[in-house]
Design a protein around this motif. Structure first.
Motif, PDB file in Angstrom:
ATOM      1  N   ARG A  62       0.863  -1.291  -0.064  1.00 21.80           N
ATOM      2  CA  ARG A  62       0.027  -0.105   0.064  1.00 21.80           C
ATOM      3  C   ARG A  62       0.934   1.339  -0.059  1.00 21.80           C
ATOM      4  NH1 ARG A  62      -4.132  -1.055   4.311  1.00 21.80           N
ATOM      5  NH2 ARG A  62      -3.746  -3.107   3.675  1.00 21.80           N
ATOM      6  N   SER A  63       2.114   1.001   0.396  1.00 22.88           N
ATOM      7  CA  SER A  63       2.955   2.255   0.678  1.00 22.88           C
ATOM      8  C   SER A  63       3.463   2.622  -1.169  1.00 22.88           C
ATOM      9  CB  SER A  63       4.250   2.046   1.222  1.00 22.88           C
ATOM     10  OG  SER A  63       4.953   1.076   0.572  1.00 22.88           O
ATOM     11  N   LYS A  64       3.097   1.651  -1.947  1.00 20.13           N
ATOM     12  CA  LYS A  64       3.575   2.293  -3.290  1.00 20.13           C
ATOM     13  C   LYS A  64       2.339   3.064  -4.043  1.00 20.13           C
ATOM     14  CE  LYS A  64       4.585  -0.031  -7.673  1.00 20.13           C
ATOM     15  NZ  LYS A  64       5.716   1.052  -7.954  1.00 20.13           N
ATOM     16  N   VAL A  65       1.276   3.090  -3.415  1.00 18.33           N
ATOM     17  CA  VAL A  65       0.035   3.440  -3.850  1.00 18.33           C
ATOM     18  C   VAL A  65      -0.018   5.169  -3.662  1.00 18.33           C
ATOM     19  CG1 VAL A  65      -2.430   3.783  -4.141  1.00 18.33           C
ATOM     20  CG2 VAL A  65      -1.399   1.661  -3.513  1.00 18.33           C
ATOM     21  N   LYS A  66      -0.191   5.985  -4.753  1.00 21.14           N
ATOM     22  CA  LYS A  66      -0.328   7.523  -4.328  1.00 21.14           C
ATOM     23  C   LYS A  66      -1.779   8.020  -4.294  1.00 21.14           C
ATOM     24  CE  LYS A  66       3.736   8.528  -7.336  1.00 21.14           C
ATOM     25  NZ  LYS A  66       4.172   8.994  -8.583  1.00 21.14           N
ATOM     26  N   LEU A  67      -1.684   8.717  -3.340  1.00 19.20           N
ATOM     27  CA  LEU A  67      -3.090   9.455  -3.169  1.00 19.20           C
ATOM     28  C   LEU A  67      -3.132  10.766  -3.623  1.00 19.20           C
ATOM     29  CD1 LEU A  67      -5.739   8.941  -1.147  1.00 19.20           C
ATOM     30  CD2 LEU A  67      -4.828  10.521   0.485  1.00 19.20           C
ATOM     31  N   GLN A  68      -4.382  10.854  -4.468  1.00 18.22           N
ATOM     32  CA  GLN A  68      -4.329  12.210  -5.279  1.00 18.22           C
ATOM     33  C   GLN A  68      -5.680  12.288  -5.456  1.00 18.22           C
ATOM     34  OE1 GLN A  68      -2.486  11.699  -9.170  1.00 18.22           O
ATOM     35  NE2 GLN A  68      -0.403  11.622  -8.246  1.00 18.22           N
TER      36      GLN A  68
END
Length: 242
Positions: A62-68
């Motif tokens: 989940r650390s690879k996922v960007k929140l935008q």
């Protein structure tokens, strides 16, 4: 010499084989499906992504996922390269724009009203000021049923729109029902003060991959999702968010 050549070819293909970690994962704040809590991404679709990629031996953290913001992530998924955007409502209008992996879970997009209004014909919606998130499925569905742009209050996120709905600054809000209810509670806004005036659609949430994404990635992620569905792990994850 032939043996050496074979070994070199084997290792070169192994090293450069497509891996699900090659994709650029983007999500938005859309609880309980995906959201940020204490600087960590959480939510049903986040848990499903980790489980599905682990099932095929290529775990994506989940650390690879960007929140935008949704509009930015949606634009990135349209342009690529190799973007996986989620969780995305699969619609007829969006169908040709992406490659799809899913379904993850059922979704319902509705129009909330703060005036105890019920609409039987979507043409009536144009009489009200309706809050929508830019490039969200709610905005697209309103346009599809003929609601003019002048009747919409466009925002980059739903949080502000919920406050405006509660304050009476907009008449309605078009958004995913479970997410809107979650956000209302988080903002100390009583969901029981609003009613569902109209249901725009009932569908499914998916992972939407940019059209340039090689099918190998799409098939691999779908395989992982199918595996956790068949094993019962998907239902177990869903039960944690009910």
């Amino acid at each position: 010499m032939r043996v050496l050549l074979f070994i070199c070819m084997f290792f070169s293909t192994s090293i450069f084989a497509n891996n699900l970690n090659d994709l650029n994962y983007i999500t938005e704040s859309y609880p309980p499906f995906n959201y940020n809590e204490n600087k960590e991404l959480k939510g049903l679709s986040i848990d499903v992504l980790e489980a599905a990629t682990k099932a095929v031996g290529e775990p994506v953290s989940r650390s690879k996922v960007k929140l935008q913001p949704w509009a930015r992530g949606y634009d990135a998924a349209l342009k690529g390269p190799k973007v996986a955007l989620f969780a995305t409502t699969r619609t007829e209008e969006r169908e040709p724009k992406f490659k799809w992996v899913g379904p993850i879970i059922a979704t319902k997009v509705v129009v909330f009203s703060n005036k105890n209004v019920t609409v039987s014909d979507p043409s009536e919606l144009g009489k009200y000021k309706i809050g929508v998130v830019r490039d969200d499925v709610g905005e697209a569905l309103l346009k599809k049923v003929g609601v003019p742009a002048s009747a919409m209050k466009v925002s980059p996120g739903a949080d502000l729109l919920i406050k405006q709905l509660a304050a009476g600054r907009i008449d309605m809000l078009a958004y995913e029902q479970s997410v809107a209810t979650y956000l209302m509670k988080a903002a100390n806004v009583d969901p029981s003060k609003f009613n569902v005036a109209y249901t725009l659609s009932e569908g499914q949430l998916y992972y939407s991959l940019s059209s340039d994404t090689p099918d190998e990635y799409v098939n691999k992620l779908q395989k992982g999702l199918d595996q956790i569905s068949q094993s019962g792990e998907l239902d177990k994850i869903k039960s944690q968010y009910q």
